[in-house]
Design a protein around this motif. Structure first.
Motif, PDB file in Angstrom:
ATOM      1  N   LEU A 109       0.849  -1.203   0.000  1.00  0.00           N
ATOM      2  CA  LEU A 109       0.000   0.000   0.000  1.00  0.00           C
ATOM      3  C   LEU A 109       0.887   1.257   0.000  1.00  0.00           C
ATOM      4  CD1 LEU A 109      -2.967   0.990   0.140  1.00  0.00           C
ATOM      5  CD2 LEU A 109      -2.614   1.298   2.569  1.00  0.00           C
ATOM      6  N   VAL A 110       1.979   1.176   0.791  1.00  0.00           N
ATOM      7  CA  VAL A 110       2.894   2.320   0.834  1.00  0.00           C
ATOM      8  C   VAL A 110       3.430   2.613  -0.558  1.00  0.00           C
ATOM      9  CG1 VAL A 110       5.074   3.171   1.762  1.00  0.00           C
ATOM     10  CG2 VAL A 110       3.509   1.906   3.242  1.00  0.00           C
ATOM     11  N   GLU A 111       3.752   1.535  -1.297  1.00  0.00           N
ATOM     12  CA  GLU A 111       4.279   1.718  -2.651  1.00  0.00           C
ATOM     13  C   GLU A 111       3.210   2.256  -3.595  1.00  0.00           C
ATOM     14  OE1 GLU A 111       5.840  -2.171  -3.302  1.00  0.00           O
ATOM     15  OE2 GLU A 111       7.415  -1.803  -1.802  1.00  0.00           O
ATOM     16  N   LEU A 112       1.962   1.898  -3.319  1.00  0.00           N
ATOM     17  CA  LEU A 112       0.865   2.344  -4.171  1.00  0.00           C
ATOM     18  C   LEU A 112       0.635   3.845  -4.021  1.00  0.00           C
ATOM     19  CD1 LEU A 112      -1.251   0.783  -5.999  1.00  0.00           C
ATOM     20  CD2 LEU A 112      -2.827   1.115  -4.112  1.00  0.00           C
ATOM     21  N   GLY A 113       0.904   4.356  -2.812  1.00  0.00           N
ATOM     22  CA  GLY A 113       0.674   5.782  -2.566  1.00  0.00           C
ATOM     23  C   GLY A 113       1.676   6.639  -3.326  1.00  0.00           C
ATOM     24  N   ARG A 114       1.178   7.718  -3.989  1.00  0.00           N
ATOM     25  CA  ARG A 114       2.090   8.574  -4.746  1.00  0.00           C
ATOM     26  C   ARG A 114       2.560   9.740  -3.887  1.00  0.00           C
ATOM     27  NH1 ARG A 114      -0.682   7.989 -10.217  1.00  0.00           N
ATOM     28  NH2 ARG A 114      -0.161   5.813 -10.624  1.00  0.00           N
ATOM     29  N   SER A 115       1.862   9.978  -2.775  1.00  0.00           N
ATOM     30  CA  SER A 115       2.314  11.034  -1.872  1.00  0.00           C
ATOM     31  C   SER A 115       2.020  10.605  -0.449  1.00  0.00           C
ATOM     32  CB  SER A 115       1.591  12.351  -2.159  1.00  0.00           C
ATOM     33  OG  SER A 115       0.289  12.311  -1.610  1.00  0.00           O
ATOM     34  N   ASP A 116       2.727  11.225   0.494  1.00  0.00           N
ATOM     35  CA  ASP A 116       2.480  10.870   1.884  1.00  0.00           C
ATOM     36  C   ASP A 116       1.084  11.289   2.318  1.00  0.00           C
ATOM     37  OD1 ASP A 116       4.909   9.807   1.940  1.00  0.00           O
ATOM     38  OD2 ASP A 116       5.738  11.039   3.557  1.00  0.00           O
TER      39      ASP A 116
ATOM     40  N   ARG B 278      -7.207   4.534  -6.900  1.00  0.00           N
ATOM     41  CA  ARG B 278      -6.091   3.716  -7.377  1.00  0.00           C
ATOM     42  C   ARG B 278      -6.157   2.296  -6.798  1.00  0.00           C
ATOM     43  NH1 ARG B 278      -1.708   6.442  -5.611  1.00  0.00           N
ATOM     44  NH2 ARG B 278      -2.537   8.258  -6.680  1.00  0.00           N
ATOM     45  N   LEU B 279      -6.585   2.211  -5.538  1.00  0.00           N
ATOM     46  CA  LEU B 279      -6.718   0.891  -4.917  1.00  0.00           C
ATOM     47  C   LEU B 279      -7.716   0.034  -5.687  1.00  0.00           C
ATOM     48  CD1 LEU B 279      -6.786   1.341  -1.044  1.00  0.00           C
ATOM     49  CD2 LEU B 279      -5.628  -0.475  -2.299  1.00  0.00           C
ATOM     50  N   GLU B 280      -8.801   0.671  -6.075  1.00  0.00           N
ATOM     51  CA  GLU B 280      -9.819  -0.113  -6.771  1.00  0.00           C
ATOM     52  C   GLU B 280      -9.312  -0.606  -8.117  1.00  0.00           C
ATOM     53  OE1 GLU B 280     -14.372  -0.068  -6.838  1.00  0.00           O
ATOM     54  OE2 GLU B 280     -13.737   1.528  -8.198  1.00  0.00           O
ATOM     55  N   SER B 281      -8.618   0.259  -8.859  1.00  0.00           N
ATOM     56  CA  SER B 281      -8.132  -0.194 -10.164  1.00  0.00           C
ATOM     57  C   SER B 281      -7.005  -1.201  -9.991  1.00  0.00           C
ATOM     58  CB  SER B 281      -7.680   1.004 -11.011  1.00  0.00           C
ATOM     59  OG  SER B 281      -6.703   1.735 -10.301  1.00  0.00           O
ATOM     60  N   ALA B 282      -6.202  -1.053  -8.911  1.00  0.00           N
ATOM     61  CA  ALA B 282      -5.114  -1.996  -8.672  1.00  0.00           C
ATOM     62  C   ALA B 282      -5.666  -3.367  -8.300  1.00  0.00           C
ATOM     63  CB  ALA B 282      -4.211  -1.487  -7.545  1.00  0.00           C
ATOM     64  N   GLN B 283      -6.821  -3.365  -7.640  1.00  0.00           N
ATOM     65  CA  GLN B 283      -7.378  -4.620  -7.160  1.00  0.00           C
ATOM     66  C   GLN B 283      -7.919  -5.463  -8.297  1.00  0.00           C
ATOM     67  OE1 GLN B 283     -11.004  -4.541  -5.154  1.00  0.00           O
ATOM     68  NE2 GLN B 283     -10.528  -6.171  -3.727  1.00  0.00           N
ATOM     69  N   GLY B 284      -8.249  -4.809  -9.403  1.00  0.00           N
ATOM     70  CA  GLY B 284      -8.868  -5.500 -10.538  1.00  0.00           C
ATOM     71  C   GLY B 284      -8.250  -6.841 -10.867  1.00  0.00           C
ATOM     72  N   GLY B 285      -6.921  -6.865 -11.131  1.00  0.00           N
ATOM     73  CA  GLY B 285      -6.327  -8.114 -11.565  1.00  0.00           C
ATOM     74  C   GLY B 285      -5.764  -8.964 -10.451  1.00  0.00           C
ATOM     75  N   ALA B 286      -5.740  -8.423  -9.228  1.00  0.00           N
ATOM     76  CA  ALA B 286      -5.051  -9.136  -8.167  1.00  0.00           C
ATOM     77  C   ALA B 286      -5.848 -10.325  -7.667  1.00  0.00           C
ATOM     78  CB  ALA B 286      -4.775  -8.186  -7.006  1.00  0.00           C
ATOM     79  N   GLY B 287      -5.162 -11.444  -7.473  1.00  0.00           N
ATOM     80  CA  GLY B 287      -5.825 -12.602  -6.873  1.00  0.00           C
ATOM     81  C   GLY B 287      -5.685 -12.522  -5.376  1.00  0.00           C
ATOM     82  N   GLY B 288      -5.720 -13.666  -4.743  1.00  0.00           N
ATOM     83  CA  GLY B 288      -5.514 -13.695  -3.291  1.00  0.00           C
ATOM     84  C   GLY B 288      -6.683 -13.103  -2.527  1.00  0.00           C
ATOM     85  N   LEU B 289      -6.370 -12.636  -1.341  1.00  0.00           N
ATOM     86  CA  LEU B 289      -7.437 -12.115  -0.483  1.00  0.00           C
ATOM     87  C   LEU B 289      -7.964 -10.798  -1.019  1.00  0.00           C
ATOM     88  CD1 LEU B 289      -5.785 -12.890   2.905  1.00  0.00           C
ATOM     89  CD2 LEU B 289      -7.909 -13.871   2.038  1.00  0.00           C
TER      90      LEU B 289
END
Lengths: 418, 355
Positions: B221-228, B319-330
């Motif tokens: 998640l930290v890496e996903l964030g573009r700013s603090d 961004r989280l929602e679009s990142a979640q699109g292809g992710a498997g797992g939990l």
């Protein structure tokens, strides 16, 4: 004012139950020599009415055994309405009506169980039950809430310890409660088993069963049934369990056999499949695809676990039904009444299993139907045989049960299935 | 014989309570009590107050019992019911018996039971759970945090963080600000963890709060964030979960559900296994949409105070929602509940309102 009608001691004993223009079972009992359940001729085994029964003035030379079939007149539709209305009331009252609902459900089953033209009655007072339910509910909630916590874990430990320590006493109280609230022909049943004997039958015996890895379990069953029956009274007539330990072991062996058989039935095809699969791989273990083997293994374990769980349930149902049948075939009351059971334990297993499936498929709505079905099968396979007319049992000496006896039973009827 | 105004003569059997013998008898039920007529015997009379009438049961004969332990049983339901109602006895259970006799009432009961159970589970239980969570002493909370973390580590859902010490220190400082602002005396701490210690089966890009203030945020998640600011928005959102006690409420809700299942099936085993699964439910179950909205509002307040905008939280949610699109797992916890668009819209409106 105290005694409305003096007892007619001179009533001819031969009149078979003439006073029952009542109910659907007003017909005279099927009198005649017992031809039933194969436990051997009973004629002559009783030595006449016991001390507690009024000796009839009739002929006493050769006791005639009369068989009274037990019948059950409950109907699924009728009970469904009772059950669902009471369930709804329980939900509407946020559970406060639960004791009333349970008492009514039970009263329905008792009230529709007939022997010789008279039904049973369940007389528990729901107001008393409510208090015990609230207490047990609070304890259970406290247990669940604290069992997850580290700082308060000792509370759940204490509750568990309390329950284990008091378990035999609770069993004795519960039996007392059930018995004293069961009425037949205007007489109450009683249970006067001593608490220390309960600690032997339900404490020591269970501990022995656990310590011996189950070897002493059938013995524990025997101790428990004996405690139950030998301390049961109907009026002043005593119950007696004539059974032995050995048949309990036989029943347990069949149960274990069922489990082992199921295990083998499962293991053999599995072994064959494994060998066949390895053969198809040419037995070259190096080149075996271990990944797919792992997947296959997991699948197999899951399926095996579910099947074993089901077989465990079946084996347990068999043990319960067979034990019930054995106990009924070896129970006596006052030396003049014996019960006999002809139901088939395997049929009981089938009924229970199919009931369970029906209940799951109907989201529980088939529960009343299932209960009626099982109860009918069991009860219609039970016969009461007596060498005296059933109307000759006397109440307990000292007249009707005092409030003291009931106060002792106040605690509860806990589901001992816990 | 039972005319409208005459008090009925009821045929039946009498048991004296001393012996199991049944005596055919007649009971005359009158306004002042009951008179028993037994062939060849003198009549006996009981005052009405001394007579107990057992509530009616379908298909079961009626029983009246007397103080001396004797009783009278009859199949003449109508006559007993009549006397009962004239005497004002068994009003409630008599009503229950009338309901039990009707198929319409039975169908109604099915509907009522179903509707109430559904309503209770969807509306009543959350309210109760929130109330219970609000009054739970804080001492209880710490154990939930500890045990939930143990579960996460045992299941290899999280591992030690791979972020640099400097980056970790920055985020810790930001979290200290947020938690000081949120207050409430909770045991706040930020745990930075690798969300994928064993490949893609971990938590992934994620952040969640445990009841006593332990906030877990993954490296992903930290890496996903573009700013603090974005990450601070997330931390403020999690602090909102803590102060509103959402985690505890969801535990209680799960517990209540377990108790209902137990009551319905009579299976205690399922309740205890359920209790054991509580930490997992806490971590994997997420919160209700109402809880998310409430926490968003708190995060928005913090962001507006500090930066005058809620945009950082809006962008990282998107961004989280679009990142979640292809992710498997939990499934991602922040997005367990649908309606990210609605949440973003809500944040935007909060910002507009603040202007």
């Amino acid at each position: 004012m105290s005694d409305p009608v003096s007892l007619s001691k001179d009533r001819p004993a031969a009149v078979p139950d003439s006073g029952t223009p009542l109910g659907r079972h007003a017909a005279a009992p099927a009198t005649g020599p017992d031809t039933g359940s194969g436990t051997g001729p009973d004629t002559g085994s009783g030595t006449g009415p016991s001390a507690g029964t009024h000796a009839a003035d009739g002929p006493q030379a050769a006791p005639v055994v009369t068989a009274y079939p037990v019948s059950f007149t409950g109907s699924a539709g009728e009970y469904f309405r009772l059950w669902i209305v009471n369930s709804a009331l329980t939900v509407v009252t946020l559970g406060l009506y639960l004791p009333w609902a349970r008492v009514r459900n039970r009263q329905y089953f008792y009230g529709h169980t007939w022997v010789d033209g008279h039904n049973f009655e369940y007389r528990a007072d729901p107001r008393r039950l409510l208090r015990s339910y609230l207490l047990v509910g609070a304890l259970f909630l406290a247990y669940v809430l604290t069992s997850e916590s580290e700082s308060l874990g000792w509370v759940s430990g204490l509750i568990a310890l309390l329950f284990l320590g008091l378990y035999p006493w609770l069993v004795a109280q519960s039996m007392r409660f059930q018995a004293v609230n069961t009425v037949h022909r205007g007489l109450r049943f009683h249970f006067d088993g001593r608490v220390q004997d309960a600690y032997v039958a339900y404490g020591a015996a269970n501990v022995a069963a656990a310590v011996s890895g189950g070897l002493a379990l059938p013995w524990a069953w025997f101790m428990q049934r004996r405690y139950q029956l030998n301390n049961l009274r109907y009026g002043s007539a005593r119950g007696l369990f004539r059974g032995d330990v050995a048949p309990m072991y036989l029943i347990a062996l069949v149960g274990v056999g069922l489990l082992v058989g199921a295990g083998l039935l499962l293991a053999i095809p599995a072994g064959v499949a494994l060998v066949a699969w390895m053969a198809s791989q040419g037995f070259e273990l190096d080149s075996l695809n271990w990944n797919s083997a792992g997947l296959l293994g997991v699948l197999f374990v899951v399926v095996a676990y579910v099947i074993l769980l089901a077989m465990n349930g079946v084996a347990w149902q068999y043990v319960r039904a067979a034990t019930m049948r054995y106990v009924l075939n070896n129970a006596e009351l006052g030396g003049v009444v014996r019960t006999g059971a002809t139901f088939n334990p395997w049929q009981v297993v089938w009924i229970t299993v199919s009931n369970g499936v029906a209940q799951v498929l109907t989201l529980g709505l088939a529960t009343p139907w299932a209960d009626i079905r099982r109860n009918r099968y069991l009860l219609e396979g039970v016969t009461v045989r007596a060498i005296v007319p059933l109307d000759e049992f006397a109440g307990r000496q000292g007249g009707p049960e005092s409030a003291l006896g009931e106060a002792a039973t106040e605690l509860l009827d806990i589901g001992l299935g816990f | 014989m039972s005319g409208r105004d005459s008090w009925p003569e009821v045929p039946g059997v009498y048991f004296d309570g001393q012996v199991s013998r049944d005596h055919p008898a007649t009971l005359h039920l009158g306004p002042d009590g009951a008179r028993l007529r037994l062939p060849g015997r003198a009549d006996h009379h009981w005052r009405a107050a001394d007579v107990t009438v057992d509530p009616a049961l379908p298909g079961v004969r009626r029983a009246l019992s007397f103080p001396d332990g004797s009783r009278f049983e009859t199949t003449d339901h109508a006559a007993v019911r009549d006397w009962e109602s004239r005497q004002g006895r068994n009003r409630l259970l008599g009503g229950v018996a009338r309901l039990e006799a009707s198929w319409g009432a039975a169908l109604g009961a099915v509907a009522v039971t179903g509707a109430l159970l559904w309503g209770f589970v969807t509306f009543g239980l959350p309210v109760l759970a929130r109330q219970a969570a609000a009054v739970t002493p804080q001492g209880v909370l710490a154990t939930f945090d500890r045990e939930a973390l143990t579960v996460l580590e045992q299941q290899e859902l999280v591992g030690p963080s791979r972020l640099s010490a400097a980056r970790q220190a920055e985020l810790q400082a930001a979290f200290r600000d947020v938690s000081a602002w949120a207050g409430g005396g909770y045991g706040y701490r930020l745990l930075l963890r690798d969300g994928e210690p064993a490949g893609s089966s971990g938590l992934g890009a994620n952040a969640f709060a445990l009841p006593n203030g332990t906030v877990v945020m993954t490296d992903q998640l930290v890496e996903l964030g573009r700013s603090d600011r974005e990450l601070i928005g997330v931390l403020a959102h999690e602090a909102g979960h803590v102060t509103q006690r959402h985690g505890l409420a969801s535990v209680y809700q799960a517990l209540g559900l377990g108790l209902i299942v137990t009551a319905l099936t009579g299976d205690v085993v399922s309740a205890s296994t359920f209790a054991a699964a509580v930490p997992v439910a806490l971590v994997q179950g997420g919160y209700s949409r109402a809880a998310e909205t409430q926490s968003d509002r708190i995060a928005a307040r913090y962001l507006l105070e500090r930066y005058g905008t809620t945009r950082p939280l809006q962008t990282i949610l998107a961004r989280l929602e679009s990142a979640q699109g292809g992710a498997g797992g939990l499934p991602d916890l922040l997005n367990t509940h649908p309606g990210t668009d609605a949440r973003i819209e809500h944040l935007r409106r909060l910002e507009d309102a603040a202007r």
